[in-house]
Write a protein that holds these residues in place. Sequence first.
Motif, mmCIF file in Angstrom:
data_model
loop_
_atom_site.group_PDB
_atom_site.id
_atom_site.type_symbol
_atom_site.label_atom_id
_atom_site.label_comp_id
_atom_site.label_asym_id
_atom_site.label_seq_id
_atom_site.Cartn_x
_atom_site.Cartn_y
_atom_site.Cartn_z
ATOM 1 N N VAL A 568 1.042 -1.131 -0.051
ATOM 2 C CA VAL A 568 -0.136 -0.033 -0.161
ATOM 3 C C VAL A 568 0.984 1.212 0.029
ATOM 4 C CG1 VAL A 568 -1.945 1.274 1.132
ATOM 5 C CG2 VAL A 568 -1.492 -1.280 1.436
ATOM 6 N N PRO A 569 1.248 1.787 -1.132
ATOM 7 C CA PRO A 569 2.325 2.758 -1.130
ATOM 8 C C PRO A 569 2.035 3.848 -0.413
ATOM 9 C CG PRO A 569 2.054 1.672 -3.374
ATOM 10 C CD PRO A 569 0.918 1.402 -2.568
ATOM 11 N N GLY A 570 2.914 4.513 0.400
ATOM 12 C CA GLY A 570 2.596 5.464 1.176
ATOM 13 C C GLY A 570 1.554 5.498 2.128
ATOM 14 N N ARG A 599 -0.187 -0.337 6.312
ATOM 15 C CA ARG A 599 -1.031 -1.335 5.450
ATOM 16 C C ARG A 599 -1.669 -2.417 6.395
ATOM 17 N NH1 ARG A 599 4.593 -3.867 2.670
ATOM 18 N NH2 ARG A 599 5.539 -4.796 4.589
ATOM 19 N N ILE A 600 -2.294 -2.964 5.343
ATOM 20 C CA ILE A 600 -3.398 -4.118 6.166
ATOM 21 C C ILE A 600 -2.505 -5.550 5.798
ATOM 22 C CG2 ILE A 600 -5.411 -5.234 6.381
ATOM 23 C CD1 ILE A 600 -6.617 -2.430 5.045
ATOM 24 N N ASP A 601 -2.296 -6.181 7.093
ATOM 25 C CA ASP A 601 -1.784 -7.694 6.996
ATOM 26 C C ASP A 601 -2.976 -8.531 7.400
ATOM 27 O OD1 ASP A 601 0.630 -6.309 6.998
ATOM 28 O OD2 ASP A 601 1.470 -7.362 8.951
ATOM 29 N N MET A 602 -2.918 -9.544 6.474
ATOM 30 C CA MET A 602 -3.867 -10.666 6.755
ATOM 31 C C MET A 602 -2.965 -11.985 7.008
ATOM 32 S SD MET A 602 -6.029 -9.921 3.063
ATOM 33 C CE MET A 602 -4.695 -9.478 2.231
ATOM 34 N N PHE A 603 -3.376 -12.567 8.338
ATOM 35 C CA PHE A 603 -2.958 -13.773 8.902
ATOM 36 C C PHE A 603 -3.872 -14.957 8.670
ATOM 37 C CE2 PHE A 603 -1.037 -9.768 10.851
ATOM 38 C CZ PHE A 603 0.161 -10.432 10.982
ATOM 39 N N GLY A 604 -3.195 -16.290 8.817
ATOM 40 C CA GLY A 604 -3.762 -17.388 8.887
ATOM 41 C C GLY A 604 -4.004 -18.214 7.692
ATOM 42 N N ALA A 605 -3.447 -17.872 6.504
ATOM 43 C CA ALA A 605 -3.316 -18.662 5.066
ATOM 44 C C ALA A 605 -2.491 -19.694 5.172
ATOM 45 C CB ALA A 605 -2.993 -17.678 4.126
ATOM 46 N N ARG A 606 -3.059 -20.851 4.597
ATOM 47 C CA ARG A 606 -2.082 -22.110 4.504
ATOM 48 C C ARG A 606 -1.445 -21.875 3.229
ATOM 49 N NH1 ARG A 606 -7.464 -24.685 4.046
ATOM 50 N NH2 ARG A 606 -6.680 -25.533 2.089
ATOM 51 N N VAL A 607 -0.257 -22.587 3.268
ATOM 52 C CA VAL A 607 0.806 -22.379 2.112
ATOM 53 C C VAL A 607 0.227 -22.709 0.882
ATOM 54 C CG1 VAL A 607 1.704 -24.765 2.074
ATOM 55 C CG2 VAL A 607 3.004 -22.845 1.485
ATOM 56 N N ASP A 608 -0.827 -23.644 0.838
ATOM 57 C CA ASP A 608 -1.421 -24.008 -0.464
ATOM 58 C C ASP A 608 -2.494 -22.915 -0.937
ATOM 59 O OD1 ASP A 608 -2.646 -25.403 1.876
ATOM 60 O OD2 ASP A 608 -4.352 -25.622 0.650
ATOM 61 N N VAL A 635 7.304 2.853 2.986
ATOM 62 C CA VAL A 635 7.541 4.244 3.173
ATOM 63 C C VAL A 635 6.255 4.762 3.705
ATOM 64 C CG1 VAL A 635 8.225 6.376 2.071
ATOM 65 C CG2 VAL A 635 9.017 4.186 1.285
ATOM 66 N N LYS A 636 6.322 4.991 5.160
ATOM 67 C CA LYS A 636 5.327 5.416 5.996
ATOM 68 C C LYS A 636 5.005 6.974 5.592
ATOM 69 C CE LYS A 636 3.731 5.618 10.711
ATOM 70 N NZ LYS A 636 3.969 5.273 12.232
ATOM 71 N N SER A 637 3.697 7.624 5.522
ATOM 72 C CA SER A 637 3.806 8.873 5.374
ATOM 73 C C SER A 637 2.721 9.564 6.442
ATOM 74 C CB SER A 637 3.265 9.340 3.930
ATOM 75 O OG SER A 637 1.844 8.819 3.755
ATOM 76 N N CYS A 638 2.772 10.830 6.615
ATOM 77 C CA CYS A 638 1.372 11.730 6.997
ATOM 78 C C CYS A 638 0.688 12.140 6.032
ATOM 79 C CB CYS A 638 2.089 12.664 8.017
ATOM 80 S SG CYS A 638 2.662 13.890 7.086
ATOM 81 N N ALA A 655 6.090 10.078 -0.620
ATOM 82 C CA ALA A 655 5.988 8.900 -0.124
ATOM 83 C C ALA A 655 5.424 7.818 -1.205
ATOM 84 C CB ALA A 655 5.265 8.577 1.053
ATOM 85 N N ILE A 656 4.790 7.902 -1.967
ATOM 86 C CA ILE A 656 4.350 6.918 -2.912
ATOM 87 C C ILE A 656 5.567 6.899 -3.965
ATOM 88 C CG2 ILE A 656 2.415 6.490 -4.636
ATOM 89 C CD1 ILE A 656 0.432 7.717 -3.143
ATOM 90 N N GLU A 657 5.928 8.211 -4.382
ATOM 91 C CA GLU A 657 6.784 7.978 -5.547
ATOM 92 C C GLU A 657 8.215 7.351 -4.762
ATOM 93 O OE1 GLU A 657 9.660 11.065 -8.183
ATOM 94 O OE2 GLU A 657 8.195 11.672 -6.605
#
Length: 831
Positions: A568-570, A599-608, A635-638, A655-657
């Motif tokens: 999620v750039p910037g 950014r948003i993390d998603m946890f709990g996915a199986r490898v397959d 690259v975090k931004s305000c 930041a996005i650039e």
Amino acid sequence: MTKIVVIGNGMVGYKFCEKLIQADPEKAFKITVFGEEHWPAYDRVHLSDYFTGSTAEDLLLAPSSWYEENHILLRRNELIVEINRQEKKVISHLGTEVSYDKLILATGSGAMVPPIKGVEKKGVFVYRTLEDLEAIIDYGKNVKKAAVIGGGLLGLEAAKAVRDMGLETHVVEFAPRLMPRQLDEAGASLLKSKLEDLGISIHLNKNTRQIKGNGKLSGLDFTDGSELPIEMLVISAGIKPRDELAKTCGLSYAERGGVIVNEYLQTVEDKDIFAIGEVASIQNMIYGLVAPGYEMATQVVNQLTEKKVKPFLGYDMSTKLKLIGIDVASFGDPFGTNEPSTPIVYQNKISGEYKRINISLDGKRLLGGILVGEASGYGMLLQMTQNSIPLPPNPEDLILGSRGGKESSGAGVGDLPSEAQICSCENVTKGSLCKIIEEDGLTKLDEIKACTKAGTGCGGCIPMVNDLLKSQLKAMGKQVKNTLCEHFEYSRQELLDLVKIKEIKSYEELLDQLGTGDGCETCKPAVASILASTWNELITKQDTIQDTNDRFLANIQKGGTYSVVPRVPGGEITPDKLMVIAQVAKKYGLYTKITGGQRIDMFGARVDQLPDIWEELIDAGFESGHAYGKSLRTVKSCVGSTWCRYGVQDAVSFAIEVEERYRGLRSPHKLKGAVSGCIRECAEAQSKDFGIIATEKGWNLYVGGNGGSKPQHAKLLINDVDSATCLKYIDRYLMFYIRTADPLTRTSTWLNKLEGGIDYLREVVVNDSLNIGEELEREMAFKIETYACEWKEVVNNPILRAKFQHFVNDDQGDPQIAFNEVRGQKAPINW
């Protein structure tokens, strides 16, 4: 000629022969060795390497020809069944009779098998010899689920072997914690979590009532009423001294097993019979490590050759090892029970580290400690304990290291006394190492190992031997080479240059041209990073030398599942993309969390599931966030001047650039950046590897900062520059860091060690004092032009996609993965 008979050809029996040969140039001894196994002596310490490609020949301590060359009669596949003390002879199961003047019992130990009903069933094995391992490998080809009884050192080594076979792995331990002799409750708990993160199920407080199955193992029943269905069982719950010969010939043996010997390793009833290694009981103590066994062998040899003898009155049982890739160490008095003490504890559950040191009540001495997850300081901590080296003013520095840019206040290898024991396996002191380095002109670790045997036993002393070599060479005014590891006589920087010059694009090619041996866990991921940093090719092309996270392009998490982190750039994201993340997370049942990196993390996915998840994300315009790699993370931004009334520059756009410019950039360690729209610093830019803060005139660029357990403020490199100039200097800074940093070194540590510090860096980056500025910019331009999303490549490549499965022989996911509900979302069942 004195006739010596050695019963047992394990590591300690072999070491006795080696030392006796070295001490007997006149050939005054005739040596006969009986070994009941097919192979000559082999390395039992690294036995689990047999499951990852090492052969029996690789593990041999010496080939059969070594015995012949040294006039040792080695009788393999021959078991001694009787000792006739009156006639001073031994008799084998083949009827062979050999007389002796001195008899050495080095029979070692066997696996201790608990009296469990059903232990004789098919599919039950012990873990002790190469023959055991061959049987386990052969049987394991036809099963999917296995358990190991034993959660100590030996049991966890066996668990590693089972896991290396690709089997679902369980560890069953009677005690309430793992490694109860080495780790306290907190350390064992962290180790348990890390093992569970690797997909190993841990069952504590379990007493096995019976092994189920009709002739063939089908599961375990526990006394608490629970059961565990499995197809193979490995018992590795401790050792039992092989003292049966002592019992039949009238020698005293201890109640808990072992031949009773005095401080000179002589048996009580017969001074011509010695016992060494795991079969010897000294003051009712059995020593199960290789180092004390080697010391026993040395002292018996000294007696036979009439040299100065040091009575064996006990041995320090400090140990450091790597269990399934996890550093574990304990030293001195790990629990602080031998005398009153004050513990200092550091625990970081995020990074998976636990460190405990026990300080004397007067605050002057280090008594012992425990290290889990990160044990690089073990060697020096052990030396401080053994040699009563004074503590620094702030003893916590010993486990936390220098902080805030300060120099480390702990002792260095140069501060050790000459008599400090560096290698416990071979009893090699600092003084003897320094002397041989100076007098024989040794400059390489392999030369030291060949001359002194230091580092050839358990290998735990190698980092300190290497540090001592560098320290001594510097003291002698010689150039010191910072080599990557024993397989490459080059530093990371030199290898990177050679990879470019010779256009080397694979690990095998590099090893063939510039290395030796088969490589190790140090050089493989380091070379993978070098190749990625140089050619910017898909990381999965080198997947077999990657760490787990890079191999599967995802961070493995507690419970054996993986996280999915799109870029999620910037920190800027549209409502449509937010809905895609929500839909994917809901479809695959993923836990979601907004991170500090915006950014948003998603946890709990199986490898397959990973390729399917990423296919949907990529179709929606997302890219890999590289949360798994040693590369740019975020690259975090305000909100900057776009929304904030205090903002003086457009922080989000810049930041996005910046993030899109450096996405996928592989480096010695992870990289984080930030852009703040004004001096109020809402993006926390000064805690990043590079941070940009807006001013009325442009941007201030800060470098070399980081947060975490050892936070450090970034330092100002240049102020009031425009966007293009700022990017130019970041290009140069990052490429100079990639070129010159050691493996796994953050920019903060690199800058602290850089001679001249920030002033020198400013000369190189801003003033171009080395005249390499344009070259660094071209290298960065190449990285930018050749960037490709790794997950997009995998999703569109059926061959790469097929690698993402839990079992190599089954398309189904791991049936042991389980979750419960926490605040409306799922979490691993073991949380």
